[in-house]
Enzyme design. Structure first.
Site, PDB file in Angstrom:
ATOM      1  N   GLU A  32       0.851  -1.204   0.000  1.00 46.13           N
ATOM      2  CA  GLU A  32       0.000   0.000   0.000  1.00 46.13           C
ATOM      3  C   GLU A  32       0.880   1.245   0.000  1.00 46.13           C
ATOM      4  OE1 GLU A  32      -3.320   0.745  -1.041  1.00 46.13           O
ATOM      5  OE2 GLU A  32      -3.469  -1.106   0.117  1.00 46.13           O
ATOM      6  N   HIS A  33       0.630   2.119  -0.959  1.00 44.29           N
ATOM      7  CA  HIS A  33       1.408   3.351  -1.135  1.00 44.29           C
ATOM      8  C   HIS A  33       2.861   3.067  -1.507  1.00 44.29           C
ATOM      9  CE1 HIS A  33      -1.924   5.851   0.097  1.00 44.29           C
ATOM     10  NE2 HIS A  33      -2.132   5.007   1.088  1.00 44.29           N
ATOM     11  N   SER A 128     -11.689   1.850 -14.069  1.00 46.41           N
ATOM     12  CA  SER A 128     -11.126   2.636 -15.178  1.00 46.41           C
ATOM     13  C   SER A 128     -10.130   1.799 -15.982  1.00 46.41           C
ATOM     14  CB  SER A 128     -10.474   3.912 -14.652  1.00 46.41           C
ATOM     15  OG  SER A 128      -9.466   3.618 -13.724  1.00 46.41           O
ATOM     16  N   ASP A 172      -2.700  -0.930 -12.141  1.00 45.51           N
ATOM     17  CA  ASP A 172      -4.071  -1.355 -12.457  1.00 45.51           C
ATOM     18  C   ASP A 172      -4.181  -1.928 -13.867  1.00 45.51           C
ATOM     19  OD1 ASP A 172      -4.583  -0.344 -10.010  1.00 45.51           O
ATOM     20  OD2 ASP A 172      -5.668   1.434 -10.694  1.00 45.51           O
TER      21      ASP A 172
HETATM   22  P1  ADP Z   1     -11.995   3.248 -10.189  1.00 51.12           P
HETATM   23  O1  ADP Z   1     -11.380   3.077  -8.842  1.00 51.12           O
HETATM   24  O2  ADP Z   1     -13.308   2.519 -10.294  1.00 51.12           O
HETATM   25  O3  ADP Z   1     -11.040   2.954 -11.300  1.00 51.12           O
HETATM   26  P2  ADP Z   1     -11.778   5.875 -11.327  1.00 51.12           P
HETATM   27  O4  ADP Z   1     -12.244   7.209 -10.864  1.00 51.12           O
HETATM   28  O5  ADP Z   1     -10.340   5.655 -11.572  1.00 51.12           O
HETATM   29  O6  ADP Z   1     -12.361   4.809 -10.286  1.00 51.12           O
HETATM   30  O7  ADP Z   1     -12.499   5.501 -12.709  1.00 51.12           O
HETATM   31  C1  ADP Z   1     -13.911   5.605 -12.839  1.00 51.12           C
HETATM   32  C2  ADP Z   1     -14.208   6.183 -14.207  1.00 51.12           C
HETATM   33  O8  ADP Z   1     -13.938   5.198 -15.233  1.00 51.12           O
HETATM   34  C3  ADP Z   1     -15.683   6.510 -14.394  1.00 51.12           C
HETATM   35  O9  ADP Z   1     -15.967   7.810 -13.895  1.00 51.12           O
HETATM   36  C4  ADP Z   1     -15.830   6.438 -15.895  1.00 51.12           C
HETATM   37  O10 ADP Z   1     -15.340   7.598 -16.516  1.00 51.12           O
HETATM   38  C5  ADP Z   1     -14.894   5.283 -16.255  1.00 51.12           C
HETATM   39  N1  ADP Z   1     -15.624   3.997 -16.311  1.00 51.12           N
HETATM   40  C6  ADP Z   1     -15.411   2.919 -15.538  1.00 51.12           C
HETATM   41  N2  ADP Z   1     -16.244   1.900 -15.881  1.00 51.12           N
HETATM   42  C7  ADP Z   1     -17.016   2.351 -16.888  1.00 51.12           C
HETATM   43  C8  ADP Z   1     -18.079   1.800 -17.678  1.00 51.12           C
HETATM   44  N3  ADP Z   1     -18.523   0.554 -17.483  1.00 51.12           N
HETATM   45  N4  ADP Z   1     -18.621   2.568 -18.638  1.00 51.12           N
HETATM   46  C9  ADP Z   1     -18.178   3.801 -18.857  1.00 51.12           C
HETATM   47  N5  ADP Z   1     -17.196   4.389 -18.139  1.00 51.12           N
HETATM   48  C10 ADP Z   1     -16.618   3.691 -17.177  1.00 51.12           C
HETATM   49 MG    MG Z   2      -9.162   3.955 -11.608  1.00 52.13          MG
END
Ligand code: ADP
Ligand code: MG
Length: 389
Positions: A32-33, A128, A172
């Site tokens: 972590e980190h 994401s 990721d």
């Molecule tokens: P996470 O921890 O879930 O990765 P993030 O803030 O890094 O959180 O990414 C989330 C962003 O990724 C959403 O706001 C959107 O823009 C995009 N995203 C993730 N899944 C989808 C999906 N199924 N359809 C469209 N956009 C998505």
């Molecule tokens: Mg993300």
């Protein structure tokens, strides 16, 4: 077999997609980190996946992207070389630009994409990267570009980092692309070395429901503290490039060289780095009980030294420990979000008993229950030809 991405593609564009691919979300077991400090991480891919269905656009090639998602049903239409769309489609436009840079795309190609996912957004499970990696894999499959999993991860990372503009590490996208079922990936964030480590143990993910906002405040402050620590430690060891590269045997020297709070932050990063590598060795030797102890240690270090826990996370970890779980810790940066709990196969410390204990401790403290799900380790990005038949 349900095929929501394919169905959405057909409903939206009135044609059949030419290719489809999927990629998983992830959970980090330990480390972590350490990522932005050049240390190791040990993530697994989870069963929740994002699927992208793609096909060529209609008309002359003029570089148009048309994108739709079950989460965002309004179709985004954009010339991907000239403008970056607002919102989620920017990830796809970034992927197209990066594939184009690699000569993996014809110039001014039109593309249609439909996305469906069961990876929760913004819950620390990396939706994401699942989006960017599944899009990259699907588009590469459509155009017949032979890219390695490393290249797919690189395309997705640069899409998110350089085009969307998120200050993420490469963990990721790497796990979403390289993961093997029943394995964790020991990934060294400085050298990019990756090693598959067998992992098949019952694991719970407990979502405290406390939202963390990582874009501001605490995480940036930790970044700055770690940079400042490196700057000062360079006086002792001029070749030090990353905080995680400080030798763990030299912790006393590090403690003498740094004032608080830099000292605590640096001790966390250096000891977490050693702990993560040792954890991977223990996993490989199937010493789960000892591995679990390192999870508890990691949580303590996050809580006391890195100050990135939250009372709700501490409640979960303490309740899991009292109930006999093998290990537990916050995961995904902290300050809220989720904890993982490594449970025993059965009996005391098993899934049922630990879940109940965590639920009731949490209810007593906060008057509500956390969401608890079992995590299944899964495989990385893959083409999904069967969805098309
Ligand atoms: P996470 O921890 O879930 O990765 P993030 O803030 O890094 O959180 O990414 C989330 C962003 O990724 C959403 O706001 C959107 O823009 C995009 N995203 C993730 N899944 C989808 C999906 N199924 N359809 C469209 N956009 C998505
Ligand atoms: Mg993300």
């Amino acid at each position: 077999m349900p095929r929501p991405a394919i169905d959405l593609f057909q409903k939206t564009f009135g044609t059949i997609p030419g290719a489809a691919a999927s990629a998983p979300g992830r959970v980090n077991l330990i480390g972590e980190h350490t990522d932005y400090n050049g240390g190791p991480v040990l993530p697994i891919a989870i069963a929740e996946r994002t699927t992208a269905a793609v096909g060529p656009g209609a008309g002359d090639a003029e570089g148009v992207l048309e994108a739709v998602s079950t989460r965002y049903p309004t179709v985004v239409r954009v010339r991907w070389q000239e403008e970056l769309p607002q919102g989620w489609a920017a990830y796809v436009a970034g992927v197209l630009r990066e594939l184009w840079t690699l000569d993996a795309l014809p110039p001014r190609g039109n593309l249609r994409i439909a996305v469906a996912s069961d990876v929760p957004v913004g819950a620390g499970l990396s939706s994401s990267a699942a989006l960017a990696v599944s899009a990259a894999k699907a588009i590469a499959t459509l155009v017949g570009a032979k890219l390695t999993p490393r290249q797919i991860a690189g395309v997705a990372f640069r899409a998110e980092h350089d085009h969307v503009g998120v200050r993420c590490g490469v963990m990721d996208q790497t796990i979403a692309s390289l993961a093997k079922r029943d394995h964790a990936l020991l990934f060294e964030c400085a050298s990019l070395e990756a090693e598959q480590i067998p992992f098949a143990a019952p694991l719970l993910l407990v979502d405290t429901g406390v939202k963390h906002d990582l874009s501001t405040g605490a995480l940036n402050e930790r970044h700055a503290e770690c940079q400042e620590a490196v700057k000062r430690l360079k006086l002792e060891l001029p070749e030090l490039a990353w905080l995680a590269s400080w030798p763990v045997e030299w912790l006393p020297r590090l403690k003498r060289a740094l004032p608080e709070p830099l000292r605590s932050r640096a001790v966390h990063v250096v000891s977490e780095t050693a702990r993560t590598r040792f954890a991977a060795e223990l996993l490989a030797a199937r010493k789960l009980a000892q591995f679990g102890k390192l999870l508890y240690e990691s949580h303590e270090s996050c809580r006391r030294l890195y100050a990135c826990s939250a009372p709700e996370l501490d409640t979960v970890v303490a309740a899991a420990k009292r109930a006999g779980a093998l290990g537990a810790r916050l995961t995904g940066a902290g300050w809220g979000g989720a904890a993982i709990v490594l449970v025993r196969e059965r009996g005391t410390g098993g899934k049922k008993q630990v879940s109940q204990a965590v639920r009731s401790a949490f209810r007593r403290a906060y008057g509500r229950e956390p969401e608890i799900r079992e995590v299944q380790s899964s495989s990385g990005a893959r083409a999904e030809p069967k969805l098309l038949s």
